[in-house]
Design an enzyme around this catalytic site. Structure first.
Site, mmCIF file in Angstrom:
data_model
loop_
_atom_site.group_PDB
_atom_site.id
_atom_site.type_symbol
_atom_site.label_atom_id
_atom_site.label_comp_id
_atom_site.label_asym_id
_atom_site.label_seq_id
_atom_site.Cartn_x
_atom_site.Cartn_y
_atom_site.Cartn_z
ATOM 1 N N SER A 94 -51.660 19.481 -58.353
ATOM 2 C CA SER A 94 -52.660 18.639 -59.017
ATOM 3 C C SER A 94 -52.321 18.568 -60.502
ATOM 4 C CB SER A 94 -54.050 19.263 -58.845
ATOM 5 O OG SER A 94 -54.965 18.688 -59.757
ATOM 6 N N TYR A 111 -59.711 26.820 -58.108
ATOM 7 C CA TYR A 111 -58.925 25.710 -57.560
ATOM 8 C C TYR A 111 -57.625 25.532 -58.338
ATOM 9 C CZ TYR A 111 -57.801 20.833 -56.403
ATOM 10 O OH TYR A 111 -57.163 19.692 -56.007
HETATM 11 N N1 LIG Z 1 -58.737 13.691 -54.669
HETATM 12 C C1 LIG Z 1 -58.237 14.114 -55.821
HETATM 13 O O1 LIG Z 1 -58.640 13.690 -56.906
HETATM 14 C C2 LIG Z 1 -57.130 15.108 -55.822
HETATM 15 C C3 LIG Z 1 -56.467 15.349 -57.025
HETATM 16 C C4 LIG Z 1 -55.421 16.257 -57.053
HETATM 17 C C5 LIG Z 1 -55.058 16.928 -55.893
HETATM 18 N N2 LIG Z 1 -55.742 16.683 -54.728
HETATM 19 C C6 LIG Z 1 -55.317 17.408 -53.533
HETATM 20 O O2 LIG Z 1 -54.941 16.470 -52.542
HETATM 21 C C7 LIG Z 1 -55.175 17.035 -51.248
HETATM 22 C C8 LIG Z 1 -55.997 16.059 -50.420
HETATM 23 O O3 LIG Z 1 -57.178 15.791 -51.126
HETATM 24 P P1 LIG Z 1 -58.196 14.648 -50.697
HETATM 25 O O4 LIG Z 1 -58.890 14.262 -51.948
HETATM 26 O O5 LIG Z 1 -57.556 13.631 -49.853
HETATM 27 O O6 LIG Z 1 -59.215 15.551 -49.833
HETATM 28 P P2 LIG Z 1 -60.123 15.209 -48.537
HETATM 29 O O7 LIG Z 1 -61.177 16.271 -48.496
HETATM 30 O O8 LIG Z 1 -60.531 13.789 -48.561
HETATM 31 O O9 LIG Z 1 -59.080 15.470 -47.386
HETATM 32 C C9 LIG Z 1 -58.580 16.775 -47.144
HETATM 33 C C10 LIG Z 1 -58.364 16.936 -45.661
HETATM 34 O O10 LIG Z 1 -57.877 18.270 -45.407
HETATM 35 C C11 LIG Z 1 -58.531 18.756 -44.261
HETATM 36 N N3 LIG Z 1 -58.532 20.224 -44.296
HETATM 37 C C12 LIG Z 1 -59.309 21.018 -45.073
HETATM 38 N N4 LIG Z 1 -59.064 22.304 -44.808
HETATM 39 C C13 LIG Z 1 -58.114 22.330 -43.841
HETATM 40 C C14 LIG Z 1 -57.466 23.383 -43.153
HETATM 41 N N5 LIG Z 1 -57.769 24.664 -43.377
HETATM 42 N N6 LIG Z 1 -56.514 23.069 -42.225
HETATM 43 C C15 LIG Z 1 -56.223 21.760 -41.963
HETATM 44 N N7 LIG Z 1 -56.829 20.725 -42.582
HETATM 45 C C16 LIG Z 1 -57.767 21.007 -43.526
HETATM 46 C C17 LIG Z 1 -59.932 18.179 -44.326
HETATM 47 O O11 LIG Z 1 -60.587 18.175 -43.063
HETATM 48 C C18 LIG Z 1 -59.669 16.777 -44.868
HETATM 49 O O12 LIG Z 1 -59.496 15.831 -43.836
HETATM 50 C C19 LIG Z 1 -55.853 18.380 -51.498
HETATM 51 O O13 LIG Z 1 -54.876 19.409 -51.441
HETATM 52 C C20 LIG Z 1 -56.397 18.262 -52.909
HETATM 53 O O14 LIG Z 1 -56.506 19.502 -53.543
HETATM 54 C C21 LIG Z 1 -56.759 15.780 -54.669
#
Ligand SMILES: NC(=O)c1ccc[n+]([C@@H]2O[C@H](COP(=O)([O-])OP(=O)(O)OC[C@H]3O[C@@H](n4cnc5c(N)ncnc54)[C@H](O)[C@@H]3O)[C@@H](O)[C@H]2O)c1
Length: 257
Positions: A141, A154
């Site tokens: 991130s 986080y």
């Molecule tokens: N959205 C943002 O702004 C952002 C920014 C930087 C990094 N990220 C990272 O991107 C990744 C995806 O984020 P997102 O925003 O799409 O999140 P989201 O919550 O929309 O999707 C995450 C998915 O991971 C699944 N998940 C959670 N725990 C799990 C586990 N133990 N095993 C298998 N699947 C699991 C959830 O069910 C969900 O479908 C994450 O690692 C998050 O930290 C997101």
């Protein structure tokens, strides 16, 4: 068809960035293997991919559970006996200043965001080593470059992911395995919606404030990150080794005022 005939594994691909990436990878010719804890969302993603003429399968996997990851490994290798792309995307958030984070939440966020990536990589690396090639993408991130309010636990996991990615790259370079990290800024997904709901009395106002801390006029979309993942997954990134690709609308580039 930038991923024609490739087998691409994506964790957490039922929703958000993972879902958008799964659909894009399938459109580009990959067979997408989805690992998810949310079975309904995973099935919905597979349905959408099939409907668009792509190939995908979903397995119930909790990346923080060793037995679950082992069982996924067995199923994927039985189906394809190879792994070309591994996108460690699954992640959970943890909101709170460090002294407010209960130990169970600390352990959960480390178990999913960090140990989960270790488990999944460990499961599939022997296959990539044996086939002498592959692309691993680890989800970090842009928070690793600029701290963010009440996100200490986080950000600890995401910083560790970036550091781990670079050392992994050194270890697996001799096997022609590329290991890169993705560093998104604020991408408007269910993950961010939940963060806004949990953290602010007025989530709409907070969304506007998020927009103001970046240079781009709008927040990122899951597709913005999916296209970056596609690049790292494809052979077009053959010279990109051990990088942290920032996709953050300029949040870490400079202050807007
Ligand atoms: N959205 C943002 O702004 C952002 C920014 C930087 C990094 N990220 C990272 O991107 C990744 C995806 O984020 P997102 O925003 O799409 O999140 P989201 O919550 O929309 O999707 C995450 C998915 O991971 C699944 N998940 C959670 N725990 C799990 C586990 N133990 N095993 C298998 N699947 C699991 C959830 O069910 C969900 O479908 C994450 O690692 C998050 O930290 C997101």
């Amino acid at each position: 068809m930038r991923l024609r005939k490739k087998v691409a594994l994506i964790t957490g691909a039922g929703k958000g960035i993972g879902r958008a990436t799964a659909e894009l990878f399938a459109k580009e010719g990959a067979f997408v293997e989805i690992a998810e804890v949310d079975d309904a969302a995973a099935q919905e993603a597979v349905r959408a991919i099939h409907q668009a003429g792509g190939e995908a399968a979903a397995t119930h996997v909790d990346v923080s559970d060793q037995a679950s990851v082992e069982s996924w490994r067995a199923q994927v290798l039985a189906r394809h006996n190879r792994v070309d792309v591994l996108f460690n995307n699954a992640g959970v958030s943890a909101v709170g200043a460090l002294h407010d984070v209960p130990e169970e939440l600390w352990e959960k966020v480390v178990a999913v965001n960090l140990t989960g990536v270790y488990r999944v990589c460990k499961a599939f690396l022997p296959t990539m080593i044996a086939q002498r090639g592959g692309s691993i993408i680890n989800m970090s991130s842009s928070i690793v470059h600029t701290g963010l309010l009440r996100r200490a636990a986080y950000s600890a996991t995401k910083g560790a992911i970036l550091a781990m990615t670079k050392s992994m790259q050194v270890d697996y370079a001799p096997y022609n395995i590329r290991v890169n990290a993705l560093l998104p800024g604020t991408i408007f997904t269910p993950f961010v919606e939940q963060y806004l709901r949990e953290s602010y009395d007025n989530p709409e106002e907070a969304k506007g404030a998020l927009r103001q801390r970046q240079l781009a006029p709008e927040l990122g979309t899951p597709d913005d990150v999916a296209y970056a993942a596609l690049y790292l997954a494809s052979d077009e990134a053959r010279y990109v080794w051990g990088s942290g690709l920032i996709v953050d609308g300029g949040t870490t580039a400079g202050k807007p005022y």
